[in-house]
Design a protein around this motif. Sequence first.
Motif, PDB file in Angstrom:
ATOM      1  N   LEU A  59       3.495   5.944  -5.489  1.00  0.00           N
ATOM      2  CA  LEU A  59       3.565   5.986  -6.947  1.00  0.00           C
ATOM      3  C   LEU A  59       2.417   6.804  -7.525  1.00  0.00           C
ATOM      4  O   LEU A  59       2.610   7.614  -8.442  1.00  0.00           O
ATOM      5  CB  LEU A  59       3.552   4.565  -7.504  1.00  0.00           C
ATOM      6  N   LEU A  60       1.206   6.611  -6.999  1.00  0.00           N
ATOM      7  CA  LEU A  60       0.054   7.346  -7.506  1.00  0.00           C
ATOM      8  C   LEU A  60       0.161   8.835  -7.208  1.00  0.00           C
ATOM      9  O   LEU A  60      -0.287   9.673  -7.996  1.00  0.00           O
ATOM     10  CB  LEU A  60      -1.231   6.772  -6.904  1.00  0.00           C
ATOM     11  N   TYR A  67      -2.950  -8.467  -8.714  1.00  0.00           N
ATOM     12  CA  TYR A  67      -1.554  -8.711  -8.380  1.00  0.00           C
ATOM     13  C   TYR A  67      -0.731  -7.439  -8.541  1.00  0.00           C
ATOM     14  O   TYR A  67      -1.235  -6.399  -9.015  1.00  0.00           O
ATOM     15  CB  TYR A  67      -0.987  -9.817  -9.270  1.00  0.00           C
ATOM     16  N   CYS A  68       0.550  -7.519  -8.170  1.00  0.00           N
ATOM     17  CA  CYS A  68       1.469  -6.391  -8.324  1.00  0.00           C
ATOM     18  C   CYS A  68       2.811  -6.897  -8.827  1.00  0.00           C
ATOM     19  O   CYS A  68       3.399  -7.804  -8.223  1.00  0.00           O
ATOM     20  CB  CYS A  68       1.658  -5.646  -7.007  1.00  0.00           C
ATOM     21  N   ALA A  69       3.287  -6.328  -9.920  1.00  0.00           N
ATOM     22  CA  ALA A  69       4.597  -6.689 -10.451  1.00  0.00           C
ATOM     23  C   ALA A  69       5.697  -6.192  -9.512  1.00  0.00           C
ATOM     24  O   ALA A  69       5.601  -5.107  -8.948  1.00  0.00           O
ATOM     25  CB  ALA A  69       4.785  -6.083 -11.837  1.00  0.00           C
ATOM     26  N   GLY A  70       6.742  -6.989  -9.356  1.00  0.00           N
ATOM     27  CA  GLY A  70       7.860  -6.591  -8.509  1.00  0.00           C
ATOM     28  C   GLY A  70       8.544  -5.329  -9.007  1.00  0.00           C
ATOM     29  O   GLY A  70       9.104  -4.557  -8.210  1.00  0.00           O
ATOM     30  N   SER A  71       8.489  -5.083 -10.315  1.00  0.00           N
ATOM     31  CA  SER A  71       9.127  -3.901 -10.892  1.00  0.00           C
ATOM     32  C   SER A  71       8.511  -2.605 -10.369  1.00  0.00           C
ATOM     33  O   SER A  71       9.190  -1.575 -10.301  1.00  0.00           O
ATOM     34  CB  SER A  71       9.021  -3.945 -12.418  1.00  0.00           C
ATOM     35  N   VAL A  72       7.234  -2.645  -9.984  1.00  0.00           N
ATOM     36  CA  VAL A  72       6.581  -1.458  -9.433  1.00  0.00           C
ATOM     37  C   VAL A  72       7.221  -1.077  -8.105  1.00  0.00           C
ATOM     38  O   VAL A  72       7.521   0.101  -7.852  1.00  0.00           O
ATOM     39  CB  VAL A  72       5.069  -1.704  -9.265  1.00  0.00           C
ATOM     40  N   ASN A 110      13.590   2.920  -5.824  1.00  0.00           N
ATOM     41  CA  ASN A 110      14.728   3.547  -6.511  1.00  0.00           C
ATOM     42  C   ASN A 110      14.548   5.053  -6.676  1.00  0.00           C
ATOM     43  O   ASN A 110      15.303   5.690  -7.406  1.00  0.00           O
ATOM     44  CB  ASN A 110      14.927   2.928  -7.899  1.00  0.00           C
ATOM     45  N   GLY A 111      13.548   5.621  -5.991  1.00  0.00           N
ATOM     46  CA  GLY A 111      13.291   7.042  -6.162  1.00  0.00           C
ATOM     47  C   GLY A 111      12.591   7.347  -7.466  1.00  0.00           C
ATOM     48  O   GLY A 111      12.873   8.354  -8.118  1.00  0.00           O
ATOM     49  N   PHE A 112      11.673   6.452  -7.865  1.00  0.00           N
ATOM     50  CA  PHE A 112      10.891   6.566  -9.099  1.00  0.00           C
ATOM     51  C   PHE A 112      11.791   6.482 -10.330  1.00  0.00           C
ATOM     52  O   PHE A 112      11.696   7.308 -11.261  1.00  0.00           O
ATOM     53  CB  PHE A 112      10.049   7.853  -9.094  1.00  0.00           C
ATOM     54  N   ARG A 113      12.643   5.457 -10.295  1.00  0.00           N
ATOM     55  CA  ARG A 113      13.521   5.164 -11.420  1.00  0.00           C
ATOM     56  C   ARG A 113      13.648   3.658 -11.564  1.00  0.00           C
ATOM     57  O   ARG A 113      13.563   2.926 -10.576  1.00  0.00           O
ATOM     58  CB  ARG A 113      14.913   5.777 -11.206  1.00  0.00           C
ATOM     59  N   THR A 114      13.851   3.196 -12.775  1.00  0.00           N
ATOM     60  CA  THR A 114      14.165   1.790 -12.983  1.00  0.00           C
ATOM     61  C   THR A 114      15.578   1.507 -12.482  1.00  0.00           C
ATOM     62  O   THR A 114      16.358   2.438 -12.212  1.00  0.00           O
ATOM     63  CB  THR A 114      14.078   1.432 -14.475  1.00  0.00           C
ATOM     64  N   ASP A 115      15.919   0.239 -12.363  1.00  0.00           N
ATOM     65  CA  ASP A 115      17.278  -0.113 -11.947  1.00  0.00           C
ATOM     66  C   ASP A 115      18.307   0.490 -12.902  1.00  0.00           C
ATOM     67  O   ASP A 115      19.350   1.009 -12.471  1.00  0.00           O
ATOM     68  CB  ASP A 115      17.444  -1.637 -11.907  1.00  0.00           C
ATOM     69  N   ARG A 116      18.019   0.413 -14.192  1.00  0.00           N
ATOM     70  CA  ARG A 116      18.968   0.941 -15.175  1.00  0.00           C
ATOM     71  C   ARG A 116      19.139   2.448 -15.039  1.00  0.00           C
ATOM     72  O   ARG A 116      20.266   2.973 -15.075  1.00  0.00           O
ATOM     73  CB  ARG A 116      18.490   0.594 -16.587  1.00  0.00           C
ATOM     74  N   ALA A 117      18.034   3.162 -14.869  1.00  0.00           N
ATOM     75  CA  ALA A 117      18.108   4.614 -14.723  1.00  0.00           C
ATOM     76  C   ALA A 117      18.833   5.002 -13.445  1.00  0.00           C
ATOM     77  O   ALA A 117      19.600   5.976 -13.419  1.00  0.00           O
ATOM     78  CB  ALA A 117      16.702   5.208 -14.742  1.00  0.00           C
ATOM     79  N   LEU A 118      18.599   4.248 -12.385  1.00  0.00           N
ATOM     80  CA  LEU A 118      19.291   4.529 -11.125  1.00  0.00           C
ATOM     81  C   LEU A 118      20.790   4.296 -11.268  1.00  0.00           C
ATOM     82  O   LEU A 118      21.603   5.101 -10.781  1.00  0.00           O
ATOM     83  CB  LEU A 118      18.723   3.650 -10.007  1.00  0.00           C
ATOM     84  N   LYS A 164       0.822  -1.207   0.000  1.00  0.00           N
ATOM     85  CA  LYS A 164       0.000   0.000   0.000  1.00  0.00           C
ATOM     86  C   LYS A 164       0.858   1.260   0.000  1.00  0.00           C
ATOM     87  O   LYS A 164       0.589   2.214  -0.746  1.00  0.00           O
ATOM     88  CB  LYS A 164      -0.929   0.006   1.213  1.00  0.00           C
ATOM     89  N   SER A 165       1.908   1.272   0.825  1.00  0.00           N
ATOM     90  CA  SER A 165       2.744   2.474   0.915  1.00  0.00           C
ATOM     91  C   SER A 165       3.380   2.793  -0.425  1.00  0.00           C
ATOM     92  O   SER A 165       3.440   3.958  -0.847  1.00  0.00           O
ATOM     93  CB  SER A 165       3.815   2.304   1.990  1.00  0.00           C
ATOM     94  N   ARG A 166       3.833   1.776  -1.133  1.00  0.00           N
ATOM     95  CA  ARG A 166       4.504   1.999  -2.410  1.00  0.00           C
ATOM     96  C   ARG A 166       3.524   2.357  -3.521  1.00  0.00           C
ATOM     97  O   ARG A 166       3.808   3.218  -4.356  1.00  0.00           O
ATOM     98  CB  ARG A 166       5.353   0.778  -2.762  1.00  0.00           C
TER      99      ARG A 166
END
Length: 300
Positions: A136-137, A237-242, A248-256, A130-132
């Motif tokens: 995000l929203l 469900y919820c994808a782990g990537s979310v 990551n501070g609203f970044r993908t692993d690659r962007a981070l 819920k927190s995440r």
Amino acid sequence: MCWLSLLSRVPSKEPQPIVDRNGLIVAHIAGAPQDTTYDEEAKDLFRIIIEESNPNTFSKGELNHKRGSFPAVNFGFTLPNGFKHPINLENSHHEEKIRRISGCPGFRRVSAFQNAAFEFWNPGVYRYQKSRVEQLLAHDPELRRTTPKTIFPTTACNFRNVCCYKHRDTQNCPFGWCAITALGDFDHTLGGHLVLWELKLIIEFPHGYTIFIPSATITHSNIPVVDGDVRVSITQYCAGSVFRYVDNGFRTDRALREADKERYETSQALKDRMWKMSLGLLSTVQDLKTGKCPVVPLFQ
């Protein structure tokens, strides 16, 4: 030799937690609300899904996929592989289907029960998710929930006749719970059972009932219903990537990695300990009785 055992020969609407050797609740048979209006609304949702099940309206990929040979449509939002940020799933050719299904009072009732049961029986993971999702929203108000208060970003509507192959949903959060609600006109003692392979369980799964499993971790499948019976399902469900994107501070692993190598390396080190953290989020039945709730970590 048969190594699978049948859990709950005569299902009860009462909840039945599935615990490990240490008493941690790892999956849960939530049953269904003991309310005749819920049964009526679930039947109406089933009727609408059947009316929208014409196979000619689905693509080949929607009719045959890794989970089985049945029509399936996902809606809500998620972060697919290769994307830089979460997106609303676009289903322009299914817009009317999704509008009818998600706007049905039965869908909202099922979703509300899934969320409420999740919060009660797995409060640590619920609060983590819920927190995440809410962060995000707040960060991206353009993302659309499937119901106003759900903490599940994505819904899968599985049309007739649902019988999942043996599989794991490896893109989902490993410790997250997937909420599955069965709907239909079928004899649950003869088919439609949920099989949890590592737990060596076969679970009767009647119309209107909800079961929670960590679908990325436990291999699962269904037993077919008998000829003439019809079974569909609603899964949230919820994808782990979310989760990773938010942490990551609203970044993908690659962007981070490209923007902040030090923080990226720290986040990777944390991942090595995620299994221990995730176990710490789970509760025992005694924890629930005493009101004890796991501390939810914030990695941002």
